[in-house]
Design a protein around this motif. Structure first.
Motif, PDB file in Angstrom:
ATOM      1  N   ASP A   1      23.544 -13.508  38.220  1.00 54.18           N
ATOM      2  CA  ASP A   1      22.330 -13.757  37.434  1.00 54.18           C
ATOM      3  C   ASP A   1      21.142 -13.392  38.308  1.00 54.18           C
ATOM      4  N   ARG A   2      20.641 -12.190  38.156  1.00 55.44           N
ATOM      5  CA  ARG A   2      19.586 -11.674  39.032  1.00 55.44           C
ATOM      6  C   ARG A   2      18.300 -12.476  38.958  1.00 55.44           C
ATOM      7  N   ARG A   3      18.150 -13.333  37.925  1.00 49.22           N
ATOM      8  CA  ARG A   3      16.951 -14.173  37.832  1.00 49.22           C
ATOM      9  C   ARG A   3      17.052 -15.391  38.740  1.00 49.22           C
ATOM     10  N   ALA A   4      18.248 -15.721  39.170  1.00 46.44           N
ATOM     11  CA  ALA A   4      18.481 -16.919  39.986  1.00 46.44           C
ATOM     12  C   ALA A   4      18.696 -16.518  41.446  1.00 46.44           C
ATOM     13  N   ILE A   5      18.607 -17.508  42.323  1.00 50.65           N
ATOM     14  CA  ILE A   5      18.854 -17.252  43.742  1.00 50.65           C
ATOM     15  C   ILE A   5      19.988 -18.136  44.238  1.00 50.65           C
ATOM     16  N   LEU A   6      20.541 -17.740  45.336  1.00 52.65           N
ATOM     17  CA  LEU A   6      21.538 -18.524  46.055  1.00 52.65           C
ATOM     18  C   LEU A   6      21.024 -18.743  47.468  1.00 52.65           C
ATOM     19  N   VAL A   7      21.362 -19.894  48.019  1.00 52.31           N
ATOM     20  CA  VAL A   7      20.983 -20.233  49.386  1.00 52.31           C
ATOM     21  C   VAL A   7      22.254 -20.190  50.232  1.00 52.31           C
ATOM     22  N   GLN A   8      22.152 -19.567  51.396  1.00 50.05           N
ATOM     23  CA  GLN A   8      23.292 -19.569  52.315  1.00 50.05           C
ATOM     24  C   GLN A   8      22.806 -19.724  53.741  1.00 50.05           C
ATOM     25  N   VAL A   9      23.681 -20.292  54.559  1.00 42.21           N
ATOM     26  CA  VAL A   9      23.378 -20.542  55.964  1.00 42.21           C
ATOM     27  C   VAL A   9      23.557 -19.252  56.745  1.00 42.21           C
ATOM     28  N   LEU A  10      22.669 -19.039  57.706  1.00 45.34           N
ATOM     29  CA  LEU A  10      22.830 -17.927  58.631  1.00 45.34           C
ATOM     30  C   LEU A  10      23.857 -18.355  59.687  1.00 45.34           C
ATOM     31  N   LYS A  11      24.948 -17.628  59.760  1.00 43.32           N
ATOM     32  CA  LYS A  11      26.105 -18.036  60.571  1.00 43.32           C
ATOM     33  C   LYS A  11      25.783 -18.221  62.050  1.00 43.32           C
ATOM     34  N   ASP A  12      24.914 -17.385  62.602  1.00 40.95           N
ATOM     35  CA  ASP A  12      24.619 -17.538  64.033  1.00 40.95           C
ATOM     36  C   ASP A  12      23.896 -18.848  64.302  1.00 40.95           C
ATOM     37  N   ARG A  13      23.083 -19.315  63.385  1.00 38.63           N
ATOM     38  CA  ARG A  13      22.394 -20.602  63.552  1.00 38.63           C
ATOM     39  C   ARG A  13      23.342 -21.769  63.286  1.00 38.63           C
ATOM     40  N   GLU A  14      24.305 -21.559  62.398  1.00 39.41           N
ATOM     41  CA  GLU A  14      25.264 -22.616  62.085  1.00 39.41           C
ATOM     42  C   GLU A  14      26.033 -23.049  63.334  1.00 39.41           C
ATOM     43  N   ALA A  15      26.295 -22.118  64.219  1.00 38.49           N
ATOM     44  CA  ALA A  15      27.012 -22.419  65.461  1.00 38.49           C
ATOM     45  C   ALA A  15      26.245 -23.427  66.307  1.00 38.49           C
ATOM     46  N   GLU A  16      24.910 -23.394  66.248  1.00 40.18           N
ATOM     47  CA  GLU A  16      24.104 -24.365  66.995  1.00 40.18           C
ATOM     48  C   GLU A  16      24.375 -25.785  66.516  1.00 40.18           C
ATOM     49  N   VAL A  17      24.501 -25.939  65.215  1.00 38.72           N
ATOM     50  CA  VAL A  17      24.763 -27.264  64.645  1.00 38.72           C
ATOM     51  C   VAL A  17      26.169 -27.713  65.025  1.00 38.72           C
ATOM     52  N   VAL A  18      27.123 -26.824  64.898  1.00 37.90           N
ATOM     53  CA  VAL A  18      28.510 -27.151  65.251  1.00 37.90           C
ATOM     54  C   VAL A  18      28.586 -27.617  66.705  1.00 37.90           C
ATOM     55  N   GLN A  19      27.870 -26.942  67.597  1.00 34.85           N
ATOM     56  CA  GLN A  19      27.866 -27.311  69.015  1.00 34.85           C
ATOM     57  C   GLN A  19      27.355 -28.738  69.213  1.00 34.85           C
ATOM     58  N   MET A  20      26.352 -29.123  68.440  1.00 33.47           N
ATOM     59  CA  MET A  20      25.768 -30.465  68.587  1.00 33.47           C
ATOM     60  C   MET A  20      26.766 -31.561  68.219  1.00 33.47           C
ATOM     61  N   PHE A  21      27.726 -31.243  67.364  1.00 31.18           N
ATOM     62  CA  PHE A  21      28.722 -32.222  66.932  1.00 31.18           C
ATOM     63  C   PHE A  21      30.047 -32.083  67.675  1.00 31.18           C
ATOM     64  N   SER A  22      30.101 -31.201  68.667  1.00 31.94           N
ATOM     65  CA  SER A  22      31.378 -30.915  69.326  1.00 31.94           C
ATOM     66  C   SER A  22      31.963 -32.128  70.044  1.00 31.94           C
ATOM     67  N   ALA A  23      31.132 -32.957  70.658  1.00 26.73           N
ATOM     68  CA  ALA A  23      31.665 -34.132  71.365  1.00 26.73           C
ATOM     69  C   ALA A  23      32.337 -35.090  70.379  1.00 26.73           C
ATOM     70  N   LEU A  24      31.690 -35.327  69.249  1.00 27.76           N
ATOM     71  CA  LEU A  24      32.293 -36.202  68.240  1.00 27.76           C
ATOM     72  C   LEU A  24      33.566 -35.584  67.684  1.00 27.76           C
ATOM     73  N   ASN A  25      33.537 -34.289  67.396  1.00 29.72           N
ATOM     74  CA  ASN A  25      34.732 -33.638  66.857  1.00 29.72           C
ATOM     75  C   ASN A  25      35.896 -33.699  67.834  1.00 29.72           C
TER      76      ASN A  25
END
Length: 163
Positions: free
Chosen positions: A100-124
């Protein structure tokens, strides 16, 4: 005298105590996760709601803003501000929805997502260690319990939102 009555009452008390301990444990977990999320947000210079939305986009994206607002429990106007901040920070992009070209989708930029994953690595890592102490059938039961509690939490949230 029938001795089954005191045993039944004792078993019922024990059961209530166990259920109470589970509720207390879930409340403790909720507080600790909220505090951890707040610290992660501080390190990444993200507001709490921004981090929550980033996690939702990561888990369910690409996702439309309306669906994201519903999942996050945010008013669409509030979500627009969140998405603007996340996009300016380089965390997400908005792209046209191919169906639907009138609508948008939001997606995470994968390289930035790794920063978040790193922050939770100790808990994981700690969770992996805890899980190693349980067998597969116990982990299956724990997983089912957590999913059922999450569904009931969603139901309670929806009920409050509708009232």
């Amino acid at each position: 005298m029938d001795s089954t009555l005191p045993r039944a009452a004792s078993a019922a008390r024990r059961r209530r105590r166990l259920q109470s301990r589970i509720r207390e444990g879930l409340r403790d977990l909720t507080v600790q996760i909220a505090l951890l999320n707040h610290q992660v947000g501080n390190h990444l210079e993200l507001r709490d709601a921004d981090l929550e939305c980033l996690d939702l986009v990561s888990r369910y994206g690409p996702i439309g803003p309306t669906a994201l607002a519903k999942r996050a429990g945010l008013h669409p106007a509030t979500l627009t501000g969140v998405l603007d901040r996340l996009e300016r920070g380089g965390w997400v992009i908005r792209t046209p929805n191919p169906s639907d070209r009138r609508a948008i989708l939001v997606q995470v930029l994968k390289d930035r997502e790794a920063e978040v994953v790193q922050m939770f690595s100790a808990l994981n890592t700690a969770i992996d260690g805890i899980c190693s102490e349980y067998d597969d059938s116990e982990l299956t039961m724990i997983t089912e319990f957590l999913h059922r509690v999450a569904r009931e939490g969603q139901r309670a949230t929806d009920d409050l939102a509708e009232s």
